[in-house]
Structures are given as C-alpha cells and as structure tokens.
Design an enzyme around this catalytic site. Structure first.
Site, PDB file in Angstrom:
ATOM      1  N   THR A  57       0.819  -1.211   0.000  1.00  0.00           N
ATOM      2  CA  THR A  57       0.000   0.000   0.000  1.00  0.00           C
ATOM      3  C   THR A  57       0.854   1.263   0.000  1.00  0.00           C
ATOM      4  OG1 THR A  57      -1.549   1.253   1.374  1.00  0.00           O
ATOM      5  CG2 THR A  57      -0.101  -0.250   2.532  1.00  0.00           C
ATOM      6  N   ASP A  58       0.267   2.359  -0.467  1.00  0.00           N
ATOM      7  CA  ASP A  58       0.962   3.656  -0.396  1.00  0.00           C
ATOM      8  C   ASP A  58       1.026   4.181   1.039  1.00  0.00           C
ATOM      9  OD1 ASP A  58      -1.721   4.364  -0.059  1.00  0.00           O
ATOM     10  OD2 ASP A  58      -1.772   5.830  -1.676  1.00  0.00           O
ATOM     11  N   GLU A  59       0.208   3.607   1.953  1.00  0.00           N
ATOM     12  CA  GLU A  59       0.149   4.156   3.315  1.00  0.00           C
ATOM     13  C   GLU A  59       1.463   3.990   4.067  1.00  0.00           C
ATOM     14  OE1 GLU A  59      -3.349   3.557   5.571  1.00  0.00           O
ATOM     15  OE2 GLU A  59      -4.654   3.717   3.823  1.00  0.00           O
ATOM     16  N   TYR A  73      -2.203  -0.372  10.949  1.00  0.00           N
ATOM     17  CA  TYR A  73      -2.285  -1.048   9.648  1.00  0.00           C
ATOM     18  C   TYR A  73      -1.049  -0.760   8.806  1.00  0.00           C
ATOM     19  CZ  TYR A  73      -3.394  -1.553   4.693  1.00  0.00           C
ATOM     20  OH  TYR A  73      -3.320  -1.858   3.354  1.00  0.00           O
ATOM     21  N   LYS A 122       1.950  -3.262   7.459  1.00  0.00           N
ATOM     22  CA  LYS A 122       2.271  -3.458   6.032  1.00  0.00           C
ATOM     23  C   LYS A 122       3.733  -3.064   5.762  1.00  0.00           C
ATOM     24  CE  LYS A 122      -0.073  -4.531   3.029  1.00  0.00           C
ATOM     25  NZ  LYS A 122      -0.473  -5.862   2.457  1.00  0.00           N
TER      26      LYS A 122
END
Ligand code: NAD
Ligand code: DAU
Length: 357
Positions: A132-134, A158, A162
């Site tokens: 993810t970009d997060e 989260y 990741k």
C-alpha cells in the site's frame, strides 16, 4: 499455476476473476475467510477446475508447505491481509499476526519450496507482495507524490504492519535471493468492496437513508484507482517486473473525501432519486480518525516507464460503473452485512449512525 493468498477479499477476488477470464493458467486460492473474505464473490467459478479454493491461514506453515508441494506454483501473489485502518486502531493484534507473522510464514514456506526448484524454475519463480501507499506516511499539500525512493513513515497500526511486511519481503530478496517484487498501490474502489471502506459505505448508507459519516473536515486527500486497473498493473509486474524492485501504482486522481462523497451522492440522485431529498443532505461530520493521514498521492511514472502500465479508467467512468454495480447487486451487499459487520458498525460509529439521517 499461480498461488494467490486472500483471493476471496476485494482486490484478490477481482484479480482471480479477471485472471481466469483471460488465461487458462490455474489458480490456487488460499483464504482464511475472515469477515472480509466472501466466497459468494467467486460463485461464478463454481465447478471450474482452474480454481482451487483452499480455506486456510497464511500463518499455518504446515498447510503452506503442503500446498506448495502439491500444486508446485510458478508464482505467489500475496493479497491476504487485515486491510482496514479503523479496525487496526481498535484491534492491532490481528494486523501484526496476519500482515507481519503471516507474510513471514509465507516467505519462509516460499523460500523452502523455491530453494529446491531446478535452476530454470528458480529463475522464473516470483513472489509478488501486494502492498500500500500508506507505508510512506502523510503528505503536505505541496509535497511531491510518493516515489518508490520515499522513506517509509507509517502512521497507523495497519500501515506499520504493512511496512514491516514490505521490509521482510525486501530482506528475503537481499539475503536469500528470493525473486520478489512489491507493489505499493493507492486507494482502490470498484465491485465487491466490503462496505466498511469509504466508497461502498457511502453508497450503501445513502441507499438506506442513513447518515454519511465524514471524518474530521472531509478534506483528507486520497489517490483513487479503479480495482481492475490495479489488477492489470499486478499482472504486468508479475510478468515483467524486475526481481527485487518495488512499483508504485496509482490513478493520478487525487480527491478529497468530501468530493468523493458528493460525487457518489450526485450519481445516486440521478440513478436512484430519494423522494426525501438530495442524498448529500445525509452528509454528517463525525469525530476524526486518530492519526488520520492528510494526503496520499502516487508518482506512478516508474511502472509506466518500465512496464507501459497506465490506468485505463478515469474516475468518472470508474465511479459510474461502481455505483451501478452496487445498485445491481443488493443481494451481495445484504449477504456481507452479517451480524459481525453490524457489530463493527455499532462500535465504530455508535448506534446513532445506524438510523436514518
Ligand atoms: P480485504 O480486506 O478485502 O481482503 C483481505 C482478504 O484476506 C480476505 O479475503 C481475508 O479473508 C483474507 N485474509 C485475512 N487474513 C488472512 C489470513 N491470516 N490467512 C489467509 N487469508 C486471510 O483487502 P483488500 O482491500 O482486497 O486488500 C488486499 C491487499 O491489497 C492487502 O494486502 C492490502 O493491504 C492491499 N491494498 C489494498 C488497497 C485498497 O484500497 N483496498 C490499496 C492498496 C493495497
Ligand atoms: O491507500 C491505500 C489504502 O486505502 C489501503 O492500503 C487500505 O487497505 C484501504 O483500506 C484504504 O485505506 P484508507 O484508510 O485510505 O481507506 P478508507 O476507505 O477507510 O478511508 C478513505 C478516506 O475516507 C480516509 O481519509 C478516511 C475517510 N473516511 C472513511 C470512512 C470509512 C471517512 O471520512 N468516513 C468513513 O466512514
């Protein structure tokens, strides 16, 4: 054949359905069927011997070893994860377990299998990690979009879990030579997304005349990508991505949450007008998400330059398809709104948001 994890979830199921609509290469699909996993999404594959669904957990090493030995995949496409930021704030343990321990266990099982392959098969093998970009953190209004070289600054349980999984994948390449590729994608939307995420939640609530809960001032920015475009990018990276590399995937489509919600309301006003008035009347500002990242934006030039991928869908075309899909699939929505889902909604938003707006 390829080995997919999390293929009963939103993106994984879209990927499996699209893969088998364009290829006869079989898929082994391992999914724990948490609240987010839904076999109904895959019902069109019933009786199709190219799809082998296995109900199981990526933390179960013995089962993973059996699956690798039995099916001898040429690649792993790893979607399985706990994926919802708000749930990670309420209960981070499941995120550490699945996203970190699960990815570690899968990497170890893949490494054991891959090490014993003959040299040609070893070279051709791929472990594609869907991330993810997060992991990159939050951008200010004038910051450049996330490039693959951006330092990791995860802010939620989260995104931290990741990020940890991305680091494990990277290390398994550098230390053991496992041919990995990692993709870091922006916010997806489209068919079969669980109605806890912004776009399907707003559609489902608006249709039910419930409040549309917008966190904080509604001006947080996300970069939205139609799910079929994400799946196409993953297929390209799997086919031609360079081992050890990461590829950012995004829609070149930054929008505030308020603009997203208003767009959904406008489409519903046309397609399913509510006699009580415009759907936007249901917009309700609620307490902000703790640690809420302000802005994400993806610089997707590397995947375009190296692999020729660009999104095919505009936001206008993708959101129209998505709203149309939810209008036509009321039964799918009703079925995922199980007791467990209702408990979550009550905990996250309080009982007030369950009533009509
Ligand atoms: P999802 O929550 O809809 O689906 C996750 C799937 O993983 C479910 O089917 C669930 O049953 C399964 N699963 C969970 N724990 C498992 C375990 N221990 N063992 C086996 N299966 C397990 O998630 P999604 O939105 O489809 O996201 C898929 C992947 O893509 C995730 O890795 C996520 O981090 C990443 N991603 C998502 C987005 C997005 O916008 N949704 C964007 C970028 C990246
Ligand atoms: O950026 C990629 C990520 O996008 C993925 O890695 C995650 O798995 C996926 O869940 C998604 O994370 P977000 O937190 O950005 O998505 P979500 O749909 O939960 O929220 C999108 C934005 O909308 C965010 O700024 C929070 C806001 N929001 C969300 C909900 C559920 C609201 O204002 N109200 C809501 O009720």
């Amino acid at each position: 054949m390829i080995f997919v994890t999390g293929g009963a979830g939103f993106i994984g199921a879209n990927f499996v359905l699209e893969w088998l609509s364009g290829s006869d290469e079989a898929v082994v699909n391992l999914d724990a069927l948490t609240y987010a996993g839904n076999l109904q999404t895959l019902s069109s594959l019933q009786g199709d011997d190219r799809h082998h669904f296995i109900h199981g957990d990526i933390c179960d090493r013995a089962q993973l070893d059996r699956l690798f030995a039995t099916h001898r995949p040429r690649a792993v496409v790893h979607f399985a994860a706990e994926s919802h930021v708000d749930r990670s704030i309420h209960g981070p343990a499941a995120f550490v377990r699945t996203n970190v321990e699960g990815t570690f266990t899968l990497l170890e099982a893949a490494r054991a299998y891959w090490s014993a392959l003959d040299p040609i098969q070893r070279d051709a093998f791929r472990f594609l990690h869907v991330s993810t970009d997060e992991v990159y953190g939050s951008l200010g209004p004038d910051d450049p979009p996330f490039a693959e070289t951006k330092a990791y600054e995860p802010n939620s349980p989260y995104s931290a879990s990741k990020a940890a999984s991305d680091h494990l994948v990277r290390a398994w390449h550098h230390t053991y030579g496992l041919p990995v590729v990692t993709t870091n994608c922006s916010n997806n939307y489209g068919p079969y997304q669980f109605p806890e995420k912004l776009i399907p939640l707003m559609i489902v609530n608006a249709l039910a005349g419930k409040r549309l809960p917008v966190y904080g001032d509604g001006r947080n920015v996300r970069d939205w990508l139609y799910v079929a475009d994400h799946c196409a990018a993953i297929r390209e990276v799997l086919a031609r991505g360079r081992p050890g590399e990461t590829y950012n995937i995004g829609g070149w489509n930054e929008m505030t949450n308020l603009d997203i919600v208003r767009t959904v309301c406008g489409l519903l006003d046309t397609l399913r007008p509510d006699p009580a008035g415009p759907h936007a009347r249901l917009i309700t500002y609620v307490t902000d998400r703790p640690g809420h990242d302000r802005r994400y934006a993806i610089d997707a030039r590397k995947i375009e330059r190296e692999l020729g991928w660009r999104p095919a869908e505009t936001f206008e075309s993708g959101i129209a398809k998505t709203v149309g899909w939810y209008l036509e699939h009321g039964e799918w929505v009703a079925n995922v709104q199980s007791g467990a889902y209702r408990d979550w909604v009550a905990r996250q938003y309080g009982s007030g948001d369950e009533g009509r707006g």
